[in-house]
Design a protein around this motif. Structure first.
Motif, short mmCIF file in Angstrom:
data_model
loop_
_atom_site.label_atom_id
_atom_site.label_comp_id
_atom_site.label_asym_id
_atom_site.label_seq_id
_atom_site.Cartn_x
_atom_site.Cartn_y
_atom_site.Cartn_z
N GLN A 211 0.89 -1.17 0.15
CA GLN A 211 -0.03 -0.10 0.12
C GLN A 211 0.82 1.29 0.06
O GLN A 211 1.94 1.09 0.55
CB GLN A 211 -0.82 0.01 1.23
CG GLN A 211 -0.41 -0.15 2.37
CD GLN A 211 -1.11 -0.49 3.61
OE1 GLN A 211 -2.34 0.10 3.53
NE2 GLN A 211 -0.71 -1.08 4.55
N THR A 213 2.52 4.65 1.30
CA THR A 213 2.44 4.97 2.62
C THR A 213 3.31 6.33 2.55
O THR A 213 4.08 6.83 1.89
CB THR A 213 3.65 4.12 3.42
OG1 THR A 213 3.24 2.90 3.28
CG2 THR A 213 4.03 4.52 4.80
N ILE A 215 4.83 9.52 4.76
CA ILE A 215 5.66 9.66 5.91
C ILE A 215 6.09 11.09 6.24
O ILE A 215 6.99 11.49 5.15
CB ILE A 215 6.97 8.81 5.81
CG1 ILE A 215 6.46 7.38 5.52
CG2 ILE A 215 7.68 8.82 7.19
CD1 ILE A 215 7.49 6.56 5.09
N ARG A 229 0.79 15.08 5.02
CA ARG A 229 0.46 13.57 5.24
C ARG A 229 -0.79 13.05 5.73
O ARG A 229 -1.51 12.11 5.09
CB ARG A 229 1.42 13.23 6.56
CG ARG A 229 1.33 11.56 6.95
CD ARG A 229 2.02 11.39 8.38
NE ARG A 229 1.33 12.16 9.25
CZ ARG A 229 1.53 12.86 10.44
NH1 ARG A 229 2.84 12.30 10.88
NH2 ARG A 229 1.01 13.50 11.34
N ILE A 233 -3.73 11.17 3.35
CA ILE A 233 -4.60 10.07 3.79
C ILE A 233 -6.06 10.09 3.64
O ILE A 233 -6.86 9.28 3.18
CB ILE A 233 -4.09 9.67 5.30
CG1 ILE A 233 -2.80 9.26 5.53
CG2 ILE A 233 -5.35 8.56 5.78
CD1 ILE A 233 -2.49 8.03 4.73
N ARG A 242 -6.10 2.54 -0.54
CA ARG A 242 -5.62 1.78 0.74
C ARG A 242 -4.32 2.62 0.66
O ARG A 242 -3.39 2.70 -0.08
CB ARG A 242 -5.26 0.39 0.63
CG ARG A 242 -6.27 -0.32 0.42
CD ARG A 242 -6.01 -1.83 0.60
NE ARG A 242 -4.84 -2.31 1.79
CZ ARG A 242 -4.02 -3.11 1.65
NH1 ARG A 242 -3.84 -3.92 0.67
NH2 ARG A 242 -3.63 -3.21 2.67
N ALA A 243 -4.01 3.42 2.17
CA ALA A 243 -3.07 4.16 2.20
C ALA A 243 -2.45 4.19 3.69
O ALA A 243 -3.62 4.19 4.66
CB ALA A 243 -3.08 5.53 1.71
N THR A 244 -1.27 4.43 4.23
CA THR A 244 -1.19 4.41 5.49
C THR A 244 0.02 5.38 5.82
O THR A 244 0.50 6.02 5.08
CB THR A 244 -0.75 3.07 6.00
OG1 THR A 244 -0.87 3.09 7.68
CG2 THR A 244 0.44 2.61 5.55
N THR A 245 0.44 5.61 7.17
CA THR A 245 1.41 6.22 7.55
C THR A 245 2.17 5.41 8.30
O THR A 245 2.18 4.20 8.73
CB THR A 245 1.12 7.23 8.37
OG1 THR A 245 0.47 7.01 9.58
CG2 THR A 245 0.06 8.51 7.56
N GLN A 246 3.60 5.80 8.51
CA GLN A 246 4.70 4.90 9.35
C GLN A 246 5.49 6.15 10.08
O GLN A 246 5.09 7.49 10.04
CB GLN A 246 5.71 4.41 8.51
CG GLN A 246 5.30 3.15 7.75
CD GLN A 246 6.30 2.80 7.05
OE1 GLN A 246 7.25 3.14 6.86
NE2 GLN A 246 5.93 1.33 6.61
N SER A 267 4.77 0.32 1.00
CA SER A 267 5.34 -0.44 2.18
C SER A 267 4.29 -1.48 2.37
O SER A 267 3.17 -1.49 1.71
CB SER A 267 5.43 0.45 3.12
OG SER A 267 4.23 0.91 3.89
N PRO A 270 1.91 -2.57 8.73
CA PRO A 270 2.73 -1.57 9.73
C PRO A 270 3.36 -2.75 10.48
O PRO A 270 4.61 -2.47 11.12
CB PRO A 270 1.61 -1.05 10.41
CG PRO A 270 0.54 -0.99 9.51
CD PRO A 270 0.48 -2.06 8.49
#
Length: 327
Positions: A211, A213, A215, A229, A233, A242-246, A267, A270
């Motif tokens: 997905q 990501t 950051i 960021r 999202i 679909r997306a996320t953060t780290q 990435s 998580p």
């Protein structure tokens, strides 16, 4: 708010390059990025810093950006990296790398930098060479023709839009030998240019991970992180992507220098756990291997991924950058 070989061969390659004459508005989102990705991977394999392919890639990128109306220049710099031999000896190898910088001025001097590294992996030791990590046949589809393709589509779609803040599109060579391109770029920035840089968006390895990501840099103010960021999202959720953060880090030289940073990459979960299929076909320790980071292999084991990921990246980033450039 965010207050040769060269001329003859290059001419032949540019004839079969991606046409930018068609209106971007008439093309499906992400299609330009995918075309550019596939073209760069096919015609410029082995883009190691200082190689002939590195220079030809720089010529191609400059031609594309100039055709879009940007003021575009090449920046050549000499650097070196350490190579470890099996007998324990370490030698220093000197390379002459070529970055490309394109600009479109806004109404004020403050700027947003959109960046992707143009060089592919350079083997750092005999073991990497024996395992075909990097090298002359490496297409570098994920790392980082994907970032270059998305950057070029963003450049095309933003080339005619109104701008309050200025835009810089930067393709850095020398990143895979210790961020030498970033160090060179930062060393040439004046204090005023650093002060006027509102955000650096770094596009890197957008395909293989599960997905997208987003950051923020460790030194990026929280207010800026919310506008960049967190806003990315929100846009992803709006479009069903679909997306996320780290967790942030200061490994990027721009972050280390204190410039606001948004890194965009693909990435996995998580937890860091790969699916069985991903672990089998794309093991992390071989992510730069020429036999894996190529069009045929990725299209076989991740069918449709390149099309979907280039679409998703542009779908999120285009409105985000437009908002940021026109507060």
């Amino acid at each position: 708010m965010l207050t040769l070989l060269r001329q003859g061969t290059l001419a032949a390659l540019l004839i079969c390059g991606v046409s930018l004459t068609a209106s971007a508005a008439s093309m499906k989102t992400g299609s330009i990025a995918e075309q550019q990705l596939r073209h760069i991977a096919t015609y410029f394999p082995g883009r190691m810093a200082g190689s002939p392919a590195d220079m030809l890639t720089a010529d191609y990128l400059q031609q594309q950006l100039t055709q879009l109306g940007y003021h575009s220049d090449q920046r050549r710099f000499s650097t070196r990296y350490a190579y470890q031999h099996q007998n324990g000896e370490q030698t220093w190898r000197t390379v002459n790398a070529t970055s490309v910088i394109a600009a479109r001025e806004g109404k004020v001097p403050q700027q947003i930098v959109i960046m992707a590294h143009s060089d592919s992996w350079t083997p750092h030791n005999d073991t990497e060479t024996q395992h075909n990590l990097g090298g002359l046949t490496n297409q570098g589809v994920d790392d980082n023709a994907s970032g270059l393709g998305v950057m070029l589509e963003l450049a095309q779609r933003l080339s005619k839009q109104p701008l309050h803040y200025s835009l810089r599109f930067v393709a850095l060579s020398g990143e895979e030998i210790g961020h030498r391109g970033s160090e060179d770029y930062l060393s040439r920035m004046t204090p005023a240019e650093k002060h006027n840089t509102l955000l650096v968006i770094n596009l890197d390895s957008l395909v293989i991970g599960g997905q997208l990501t987003f950051i923020s840099g460790s030194k990026t103010p929280q207010a800026v992180a919310r506008q960049t960021r967190d806003r990315a999202i929100t846009l992803a959720r709006h479009y069903g992507i679909r997306a996320t953060t780290q967790v942030t880090s200061d490994e990027n030289p721009f972050d280390h220098a204190g410039l606001p940073l948004l890194s965009v990459r693909a990435s996995d979960a998580p937890s860091g756990r790969l699916s069985r299929s991903m672990a089998l076909h794309f093991p992390p320790d071989l992510r730069h291997q020429a036999q894996r980071d190529n069009l045929a292999y990725i299209d076989r084991w991740l069918p449709g991924r390149i099309t979907r990921r280039t679409h998703d990246a542009v779908t999120i980033l285009l409105p985000l950058i437009h908002e940021l450039a026109n507060p």
